[in-house]
Write an enzyme that holds these catalytic residues in place. Structure first.
Site, PDB file in Angstrom:
ATOM      1  N   ALA A 146      39.297  35.940  41.743  1.00 35.02           N
ATOM      2  CA  ALA A 146      38.743  36.503  40.504  1.00 35.02           C
ATOM      3  C   ALA A 146      37.356  35.907  40.227  1.00 35.02           C
ATOM      4  O   ALA A 146      36.346  36.426  40.714  1.00 35.02           O
ATOM      5  CB  ALA A 146      39.720  36.271  39.368  1.00 35.02           C
ATOM      6  N   ARG A 147      37.325  34.821  39.488  1.00 36.87           N
ATOM      7  CA  ARG A 147      36.079  34.100  39.240  1.00 36.87           C
ATOM      8  C   ARG A 147      36.408  32.608  39.189  1.00 36.87           C
ATOM      9  O   ARG A 147      37.450  32.210  38.651  1.00 36.87           O
ATOM     10  CB  ARG A 147      35.443  34.521  37.910  1.00 36.87           C
ATOM     11  CG  ARG A 147      34.763  35.899  37.949  1.00 36.87           C
ATOM     12  CD  ARG A 147      33.493  35.901  38.786  1.00 36.87           C
ATOM     13  NE  ARG A 147      32.812  37.191  38.802  1.00 36.87           N
ATOM     14  CZ  ARG A 147      32.984  38.131  39.741  1.00 36.87           C
ATOM     15  NH1 ARG A 147      33.810  37.920  40.754  1.00 36.87           N
ATOM     16  NH2 ARG A 147      32.305  39.256  39.688  1.00 36.87           N
ATOM     17  N   ILE A 161      43.023  45.436  41.308  1.00 37.35           N
ATOM     18  CA  ILE A 161      43.132  44.526  42.452  1.00 37.35           C
ATOM     19  C   ILE A 161      44.494  43.837  42.450  1.00 37.35           C
ATOM     20  O   ILE A 161      45.141  43.719  43.496  1.00 37.35           O
ATOM     21  CB  ILE A 161      41.974  43.502  42.435  1.00 37.35           C
ATOM     22  CG1 ILE A 161      40.633  44.228  42.616  1.00 37.35           C
ATOM     23  CG2 ILE A 161      42.173  42.442  43.514  1.00 37.35           C
ATOM     24  CD1 ILE A 161      39.400  43.363  42.417  1.00 37.35           C
ATOM     25  N   HIS A 172      32.824  33.699  48.774  1.00 37.28           N
ATOM     26  CA  HIS A 172      32.786  34.895  47.916  1.00 37.28           C
ATOM     27  C   HIS A 172      32.550  36.172  48.734  1.00 37.28           C
ATOM     28  O   HIS A 172      31.576  36.890  48.514  1.00 37.28           O
ATOM     29  CB  HIS A 172      31.714  34.749  46.815  1.00 37.28           C
ATOM     30  CG  HIS A 172      31.955  35.651  45.648  1.00 37.28           C
ATOM     31  ND1 HIS A 172      31.541  35.364  44.371  1.00 37.28           N
ATOM     32  CD2 HIS A 172      32.576  36.873  45.563  1.00 37.28           C
ATOM     33  CE1 HIS A 172      31.883  36.348  43.554  1.00 37.28           C
ATOM     34  NE2 HIS A 172      32.516  37.288  44.255  1.00 37.28           N
ATOM     35  N   ASP A 217      38.204  32.103  47.105  1.00 36.37           N
ATOM     36  CA  ASP A 217      37.043  32.924  47.504  1.00 36.37           C
ATOM     37  C   ASP A 217      35.899  32.753  46.517  1.00 36.37           C
ATOM     38  O   ASP A 217      34.763  33.112  46.817  1.00 36.37           O
ATOM     39  CB  ASP A 217      37.460  34.404  47.545  1.00 36.37           C
ATOM     40  CG  ASP A 217      36.323  35.321  48.003  1.00 36.37           C
ATOM     41  OD1 ASP A 217      35.699  35.012  49.037  1.00 36.37           O
ATOM     42  OD2 ASP A 217      36.050  36.339  47.325  1.00 36.37           O
ATOM     43  N   GLU A 235      28.712  28.811  41.722  1.00 34.87           N
ATOM     44  CA  GLU A 235      28.350  29.210  43.099  1.00 34.87           C
ATOM     45  C   GLU A 235      26.836  29.228  43.237  1.00 34.87           C
ATOM     46  O   GLU A 235      26.152  29.653  42.317  1.00 34.87           O
ATOM     47  CB  GLU A 235      28.887  30.623  43.379  1.00 34.87           C
ATOM     48  CG  GLU A 235      30.392  30.665  43.485  1.00 34.87           C
ATOM     49  CD  GLU A 235      30.916  32.096  43.650  1.00 34.87           C
ATOM     50  OE1 GLU A 235      30.128  33.023  43.899  1.00 34.87           O
ATOM     51  OE2 GLU A 235      32.132  32.265  43.509  1.00 34.87           O
ATOM     52  N   GLY A 271      35.015  38.506  49.013  1.00 38.33           N
ATOM     53  CA  GLY A 271      36.147  39.373  48.659  1.00 38.33           C
ATOM     54  C   GLY A 271      35.927  40.852  48.937  1.00 38.33           C
ATOM     55  O   GLY A 271      36.769  41.515  49.527  1.00 38.33           O
TER      56      GLY A 271
HETATM   57  P1  NAP Z   1      40.962  45.421  36.253  1.00 36.82           P
HETATM   58  O1  NAP Z   1      41.519  46.634  36.897  1.00 36.82           O
HETATM   59  O2  NAP Z   1      40.275  45.547  34.932  1.00 36.82           O
HETATM   60  O3  NAP Z   1      42.141  44.361  36.149  1.00 36.82           O
HETATM   61  C1  NAP Z   1      42.057  43.198  35.427  1.00 36.82           C
HETATM   62  C2  NAP Z   1      43.433  42.893  34.889  1.00 36.82           C
HETATM   63  O4  NAP Z   1      43.407  41.630  34.232  1.00 36.82           O
HETATM   64  C3  NAP Z   1      43.917  43.912  33.864  1.00 36.82           C
HETATM   65  O5  NAP Z   1      45.199  44.341  34.252  1.00 36.82           O
HETATM   66  C4  NAP Z   1      43.963  43.147  32.559  1.00 36.82           C
HETATM   67  O6  NAP Z   1      45.064  43.618  31.810  1.00 36.82           O
HETATM   68  C5  NAP Z   1      44.179  41.715  33.051  1.00 36.82           C
HETATM   69  N1  NAP Z   1      43.733  40.721  32.083  1.00 36.82           N
HETATM   70  C6  NAP Z   1      42.677  40.743  31.240  1.00 36.82           C
HETATM   71  N2  NAP Z   1      42.659  39.635  30.498  1.00 36.82           N
HETATM   72  C7  NAP Z   1      43.729  38.893  30.877  1.00 36.82           C
HETATM   73  C8  NAP Z   1      44.252  37.648  30.479  1.00 36.82           C
HETATM   74  N3  NAP Z   1      43.686  36.943  29.484  1.00 36.82           N
HETATM   75  N4  NAP Z   1      45.363  37.202  31.093  1.00 36.82           N
HETATM   76  C9  NAP Z   1      45.966  37.925  32.052  1.00 36.82           C
HETATM   77  N5  NAP Z   1      45.517  39.122  32.474  1.00 36.82           N
HETATM   78  C10 NAP Z   1      44.406  39.588  31.894  1.00 36.82           C
HETATM   79  O7  NAP Z   1      39.917  44.701  37.212  1.00 36.82           O
HETATM   80  P2  NAP Z   1      39.935  44.626  38.814  1.00 36.82           P
HETATM   81  O8  NAP Z   1      39.158  45.727  39.368  1.00 36.82           O
HETATM   82  O9  NAP Z   1      41.338  44.426  39.257  1.00 36.82           O
HETATM   83  O10 NAP Z   1      39.091  43.277  39.009  1.00 36.82           O
HETATM   84  C11 NAP Z   1      39.571  42.037  38.520  1.00 36.82           C
HETATM   85  C12 NAP Z   1      38.543  40.938  38.670  1.00 36.82           C
HETATM   86  O11 NAP Z   1      38.429  40.568  40.037  1.00 36.82           O
HETATM   87  C13 NAP Z   1      37.115  41.290  38.269  1.00 36.82           C
HETATM   88  O12 NAP Z   1      36.923  41.164  36.878  1.00 36.82           O
HETATM   89  C14 NAP Z   1      36.272  40.338  39.067  1.00 36.82           C
HETATM   90  O13 NAP Z   1      35.940  39.196  38.314  1.00 36.82           O
HETATM   91  C15 NAP Z   1      37.170  39.944  40.227  1.00 36.82           C
HETATM   92  N6  NAP Z   1      36.614  40.403  41.521  1.00 36.82           N
HETATM   93  C16 NAP Z   1      36.319  39.512  42.495  1.00 36.82           C
HETATM   94  C17 NAP Z   1      35.804  39.950  43.700  1.00 36.82           C
HETATM   95  C18 NAP Z   1      35.475  39.000  44.822  1.00 36.82           C
HETATM   96  O14 NAP Z   1      34.572  39.275  45.602  1.00 36.82           O
HETATM   97  N7  NAP Z   1      36.199  37.909  44.977  1.00 36.82           N
HETATM   98  C19 NAP Z   1      35.554  41.305  43.911  1.00 36.82           C
HETATM   99  C20 NAP Z   1      35.897  42.188  42.904  1.00 36.82           C
HETATM  100  C21 NAP Z   1      36.419  41.732  41.707  1.00 36.82           C
HETATM  101  P3  NAP Z   1      45.149  43.414  30.217  1.00 36.82           P
HETATM  102  O15 NAP Z   1      43.836  43.849  29.667  1.00 36.82           O
HETATM  103  O16 NAP Z   1      46.322  44.222  29.829  1.00 36.82           O
HETATM  104  O17 NAP Z   1      45.394  41.965  30.041  1.00 36.82           O
END
Ligand code: NAP
Length: 319
Positions: A237-238, A158, A285, A262, A267, A287
């Site tokens: 994110a969360r 994302i 929420h 969002d 929540e 997203g």
């Molecule tokens: P993803 O591809 O796993 O990306 C998460 C990124 O965060 C990775 O690049 C990871 O890299 C990094 N990360 C992990 N720990 C970290 C830290 N301590 N500091 C900085 N970066 C860190 O996941 P995604 O598909 O993009 O989804 C991300 C998040 O968005 C989900 O976990 C979910 O909570 C949220 N989300 C929200 C909605 C909504 O409706 N608003 C919908 C979908 C998802 P490294 O491991 O190298 O750090």
């Protein structure tokens, strides 16, 4: 043989139709029952349970599941509501919905960024109050995005989707991940090993990382104080990645220009301090809430469960 699955929430009609067609499915839209006897009755004999983020699948629930349950499938990419260690300990596979919602969530981040920068909450209130008196040069002056620096915490699927879109607005991308991306993945974005070093440089921060013990409460009073007074903050994110009291105080005191949110801690009972702030643009929420993403999220889980049923490891099995 088709997997038998208990779905613990209501699905969009077309997605529900696909579940019914392709799996042996039972719907429990009231959520996962928590009392031991209800839980047993509801999921006894089934192979999989399909959940959403509001359902906490903790170690206690996992330990009480009947032996027939071989998989938890979550209609989300976020996994913070599932105790992954406990699932592994009980030999229960966890499936989620990566990739298919990336575009929808990245679009929502841009909506929030624009809404915060251009004072959408105040603008909508003014026009809906029927008190708008006409165009004025000083009315609701916001901030532009072009040539500004966007910091992304969590440059994953994302985060990179947001970076692509923000570049089209002329923004320069900065990011922090725990691991640096390859130059191909970075596409010119500037990496910070220390997130605090990024905060003082950027004009806008988007939170796009998972909620984990190390990101919980990340954006606190100290980090907010490192940011520019004109900064924008966006959270897709969360909610618990932000310390609400610190952000609310900073927004109220004008130490941060605006926020677009969002997601919220607790929540749907978000911190009431947000409700009356004119410089917060909030969404409930939504997203990943597009027709396209909702359908693909359903298909991703159905296909994952079908693969598990035929003894093949699905790509959306969480490792
Ligand atoms: P993803 O591809 O796993 O990306 C998460 C990124 O965060 C990775 O690049 C990871 O890299 C990094 N990360 C992990 N720990 C970290 C830290 N301590 N500091 C900085 N970066 C860190 O996941 P995604 O598909 O993009 O989804 C991300 C998040 O968005 C989900 O976990 C979910 O909570 C949220 N989300 C929200 C909605 C909504 O409706 N608003 C919908 C979908 C998802 P490294 O491991 O190298 O750090």
């Amino acid at each position: 043989m088709a997997y038998s699955a208990v779905v613990t929430f209501e699905l969009p009609e077309e997605v529900e139709r696909q579940f019914r067609e392709r799996l042996n499915v039972k719907f429990l839209p009231s959520g996962l029952p928590l009392s031991p006897s209800d839980l047993d009755a509801a999921v006894s004999g089934c192979d999989a349970i399909v959940v959403t983020p509001p359902t906490q699948v903790d170690a206690e629930i996992l330990s009480r599941l009947p032996a027939s349950v071989k998989a938890i499938a979550t209609y989300s990419v976020g996994l913070d509501h599932i105790d992954l260690e406990a699932a592994q300990k009980h030999g229960i596979a966890v499936l989620n919905t990566p990739d298919v919602l990336t575009d929808a969530v990245a679009e929502t981040a841009i909506l929030l960024l624009l809404g915060a920068a251009r004072r959408a909450t105040e603008s909508i209130s003014l026009i809906r109050s029927r008190t708008w008196t006409g165009w004025k040069p000083k009315q609701l002056v916001g901030l532009g995005l072009s040539d500004k620096k966007l910091g992304i915490l969590g440059m994953g699927r994302i985060g990179r989707g947001i970076a692509h879109r923000a570049k089209a607005f002329g923004m320069e991308i900065h990011y922090h991940n725990t691991r640096r991306l390859t130059p191909d993945q970075e596409e010119g974005a500037q990496y910070y090993a220390d997130p605090n070093a990024m905060l003082s440089v950027i004009d806008a921060l988007v939170l796009a990382c998972p909620l984990t013990p190390s990101t919980r409460g990340f954006l606190d009073e100290r980090r907010l104080s490192l940011m520019k007074q004109t900064a924008l903050i966006v959270n897709i994110a969360r909610g618990a990645i932000i310390e609400d009291e610190a952000l609310i105080n900073a927004l109220r005191d004008g130490r941060i220009f605006a926020a677009g949110l969002d997601v919220f801690a607790n929540e749907p009972r978000l911190d009431p301090g947000y409700y009356d702030l004119p410089n917060v643009f909030m969404l409930p929420h939504i997203g990943s809430s597009t027709v396209e993403a909702r359908m693909m999220m359903g298909m991703s889980l159905i296909e994952g469960l079908e693969r598990l049923a035929s003894g093949v490891n699905p790509p959306n099995r969480v490792t």
